[in-house]
Structure formats: C-alpha cells, structure tokens
Design an enzyme around this catalytic site. Structure first.
Site, PDB file in Angstrom:
ATOM      1  N   SER A 188       0.807  -1.137  -0.069  1.00  0.00           N
ATOM      2  CA  SER A 188      -0.223   0.179  -0.102  1.00  0.00           C
ATOM      3  C   SER A 188       0.748   1.311   0.008  1.00  0.00           C
ATOM      4  O   SER A 188       0.039   2.360  -0.236  1.00  0.00           O
ATOM      5  CB  SER A 188      -0.834   0.013   1.113  1.00  0.00           C
ATOM      6  OG  SER A 188      -2.087  -0.791   1.081  1.00  0.00           O
ATOM      7  N   LYS A 212       0.455   3.264  -2.991  1.00  0.00           N
ATOM      8  CA  LYS A 212      -0.732   3.955  -3.432  1.00  0.00           C
ATOM      9  C   LYS A 212      -0.385   5.394  -3.428  1.00  0.00           C
ATOM     10  O   LYS A 212      -1.076   6.335  -4.200  1.00  0.00           O
ATOM     11  CB  LYS A 212      -1.745   3.781  -2.250  1.00  0.00           C
ATOM     12  CG  LYS A 212      -2.443   2.280  -2.287  1.00  0.00           C
ATOM     13  CD  LYS A 212      -3.242   2.240  -0.968  1.00  0.00           C
ATOM     14  CE  LYS A 212      -3.803   0.696  -1.108  1.00  0.00           C
ATOM     15  NZ  LYS A 212      -4.436   0.290   0.192  1.00  0.00           N
ATOM     16  N   TYR A 244      -2.307  -3.827 -10.913  1.00  0.00           N
ATOM     17  CA  TYR A 244      -2.189  -3.374  -9.566  1.00  0.00           C
ATOM     18  C   TYR A 244      -1.428  -4.260  -8.486  1.00  0.00           C
ATOM     19  O   TYR A 244      -0.862  -4.077  -7.688  1.00  0.00           O
ATOM     20  CB  TYR A 244      -3.606  -3.436  -8.949  1.00  0.00           C
ATOM     21  CG  TYR A 244      -3.982  -3.062  -7.552  1.00  0.00           C
ATOM     22  CD1 TYR A 244      -3.755  -1.550  -7.324  1.00  0.00           C
ATOM     23  CD2 TYR A 244      -4.204  -3.876  -6.567  1.00  0.00           C
ATOM     24  CE1 TYR A 244      -3.895  -1.198  -5.834  1.00  0.00           C
ATOM     25  CE2 TYR A 244      -4.470  -3.517  -5.225  1.00  0.00           C
ATOM     26  CZ  TYR A 244      -4.296  -2.005  -4.792  1.00  0.00           C
ATOM     27  OH  TYR A 244      -4.309  -1.632  -3.356  1.00  0.00           O
ATOM     28  N   TYR A 269      -4.121   3.652   7.594  1.00  0.00           N
ATOM     29  CA  TYR A 269      -5.364   2.702   7.482  1.00  0.00           C
ATOM     30  C   TYR A 269      -6.295   3.382   8.495  1.00  0.00           C
ATOM     31  O   TYR A 269      -6.376   4.394   8.762  1.00  0.00           O
ATOM     32  CB  TYR A 269      -5.254   1.216   7.936  1.00  0.00           C
ATOM     33  CG  TYR A 269      -4.230   0.653   6.778  1.00  0.00           C
ATOM     34  CD1 TYR A 269      -4.337   0.536   5.349  1.00  0.00           C
ATOM     35  CD2 TYR A 269      -3.261  -0.154   7.197  1.00  0.00           C
ATOM     36  CE1 TYR A 269      -3.493   0.165   4.536  1.00  0.00           C
ATOM     37  CE2 TYR A 269      -2.136  -0.929   6.431  1.00  0.00           C
ATOM     38  CZ  TYR A 269      -2.624  -0.827   4.972  1.00  0.00           C
ATOM     39  OH  TYR A 269      -1.683  -1.221   3.971  1.00  0.00           O
ATOM     40  N   VAL A 328       1.279  -3.677   3.932  1.00  0.00           N
ATOM     41  CA  VAL A 328       0.993  -4.861   4.864  1.00  0.00           C
ATOM     42  C   VAL A 328       2.182  -5.809   4.636  1.00  0.00           C
ATOM     43  O   VAL A 328       2.507  -6.786   5.555  1.00  0.00           O
ATOM     44  CB  VAL A 328      -0.204  -5.900   4.421  1.00  0.00           C
ATOM     45  CG1 VAL A 328      -1.429  -4.961   4.719  1.00  0.00           C
ATOM     46  CG2 VAL A 328      -0.352  -6.171   3.016  1.00  0.00           C
TER      47      VAL A 328
END
Length: 309
Positions: free
Chosen positions: A65, A68, A193, A245, A263
């Site tokens: 992540s 992102k 992705y 998160y 993660v």
C-alpha cells in the site's frame, strides 16, 4: 539535525524490536507469510545525500500500500486534480482498508479516498498507457527516478501470489465497474495493481522517496522537480489523514508525521523540508501496520520533536 550517529538509531531499533513479538506477518498473501517477524530496520535520508540507518537494512520488501501514494502522484500529474477527485474522494474512513461497505452507503461506487484499496484501484486504473506493461513501466520508472536506482523492479512471486488470491479486490473492481468508476477489463487492472504492489526495495530506497516528498517533490541531489509542489502536498495530506489505514487518527496524535504503511511491513515517513524515513518490520498489528515500525516512529517523533502538530 537528528540521528547524526547510527548508534542512536540502533538504540531505538533495539528498544522497538521487542514489540514485534506482539504482531504477525501478513500470511493471507502466501508470499508475505515467509518473512521473519523479528526483522526491523530504519533509514533516514537527508537532502544533502547523507543517509543513516540501523537494523536489517539490506532486506528487500514489497511496497504494497505504500505504492498508493506514488501512483496517486503520477496520476495527479497525468490527469490533474479535477479529473482524479471526480472519481475518488478525499475523506478519511474509519473502516478497514479492504472494506466494501462505504462503496454502497456513500456516493455509490465512488471510493472515499485513494489510500483504501477501492480508491487505489481507481487511481491505478487512471495510469496512462496503451497496455498493462506500458502503464507499469511508467510507474516503475517514476519510482526509479525517486530512488535514483534504475535496478528497482518488482517481485514476480509476490505479484503472482497476490493476483491468485485477490478475490476481494476483484469484488471491489466489479462493484465500481457497475457505476462506471472503472471501465477496463478487471483481470487487466488486477494484473497492473498486483505488480504495482509487488515493486520491491530496501528501506534506504524508501527513505529516499520519503525525502523527495519531504522536499515537496524536489530531488535536491539532481536538482530536478520530480513532481509539482501541489502534488507532493496533496499526497502528504492524504498520508496524514488516511496513510495508516483506520489507525490514522491515533497515529496523528501519537506521531504526527505524514506516513504511509503497507502490509509487507514497510512505512514511508516524511518530515517536511528536513528528511525522509524508510522503515521495514513485517510483524503487523491488527490494523495492518508494522507494529515495531509504529513504535520506532513514535520513539523517533518523541525524541526529536518531529510532530507537525
């Protein structure tokens, strides 16, 4: 300037490392389940090129992540703010990063922000290029430029492992496709992705990316403005409000830095105008953040007064 000596960093890693026993690696992605939960490393990268570090700094890990934030920067440069934020919101969510619930209950099909999986999938969908490979190569070369390392690539094993088990992400895609927030083949988007999430590096590379964000998109060592100032600032704002998160509020109070976790156990942090931070600690807490990494950032922030607030 904090942490002149790596001895100080080593002491902080030593203090934070026992916390890793309270976490567990992300074994729901089979390839990530092989990591050593006891690993913990940190690197701090300064604008003058000085870099200090401690722990298992040579260990490579996938961005997950953390990617992102980087794909968001690329897409904002590609498409502009209006286009991007018509398709993905700017609001934090109290839900888990992979939740589908707000897609139904808020503006149907429009993800709340780019840091949750639904939002990140829409952002990746916006990367320009006429094939998965061309789009991935653009993102990868952007990352190679920020790390100043043309050898940075992705882990085929992790990408394959994620692609084969990404049922929930596929469900998010199909839900958003129903409302025209995604209009490409879902398998194609999942291919892109999962490769994006599987881009791998060590914490030195990650701290250099953090330094570019800290300097508002400027690489002071090459003198190149890699991204516009407003793009870097938007990304850092999302890192503060949504980067950790559904622990982002607590993180802002305890640590108070723009940061993004993944993660795999990676965390990228920025101290605006001063330096970038890269952390790796694969043992995660129940919200998906590196448990040792969070403690390490808390210790760093308190010791050197790094909070924005």
């Amino acid at each position: 300037m904090p942490c002149q000596s790596s001895d100080e960093l080593k002491a902080l890693v030593k203090e934070a490392r026992p916390y890793t026993k309270n976490g567990k690696v992300a074994d729901y992605i089979p390839a990530l389940g092989k990591e050593n939960p006891n690993d913990l490393s940190v690197s701090i990268y300064y604008p003058d090129g000085q870099c200090i570090s401690a722990g298992e700094i040579d260990k490579k890990f996938t961005l997950q992540s953390v990617s992102k934030v980087i794909s968001l920067a690329l897409v904002l440069m590609d498409r502009g703010q209006d286009y991007v934020f018509e398709r993905v919101g700017m609001e934090p969510t109290g839900d888990p990063f992979n939740s589908i619930i707000k897609l139904e209950t808020a503006a149907p099909g429009k993800p709340l922000n780019p840091m949750i999986n639904a939002g990140a999938l829409v952002v990746t969908h916006m990367i320009k290029g006429n094939s998965v490979q061309a789009r991935f190569n653009r993102l990868l070369s952007f990352i190679q430029e920020m790390t100043n390392d043309p050898t940075v690539t992705y882990s085929e094993e992790v990408a394959r492992s994620e692609f084969e088990t990404a049922y929930l992400n596929r469900a998010l895609c199909y839900f958003m496709k129903q409302y025209n927030f995604i209009n490409e083949d879902v398998e194609q988007l999942m291919d892109l992705y999962t490769k994006q999430c599987a881009i791998e590096m060590n914490c030195l590379d990650l701290s250099r990316i953090g330094m570019v964000f800290a300097m508002d998109g400027l690489d002071p060592l090459s003198g190149k403005q890699i991204m516009p100032i407003d793009v870097a600032r938007i990304c850092k704002t999302f890192m503060v409000t949504c980067g950790m998160y559904n622990a982002s509020g607590e993180f802002a109070i305890k640590i108070g830095l723009p940061a993004k976790s993944g993660v795999s156990g990676g965390i990228m942090g920025t101290v605006s105008g001063r330096f970038g931070i890269g952390i790796f600690g694969p043992a995660l807490d129940e919200k998906g953040n590196s448990i040792g990494g969070m403690k390490l950032l808390e210790l760093l922030s308190k010791k050197y007064g790094l909070s924005l607030f």
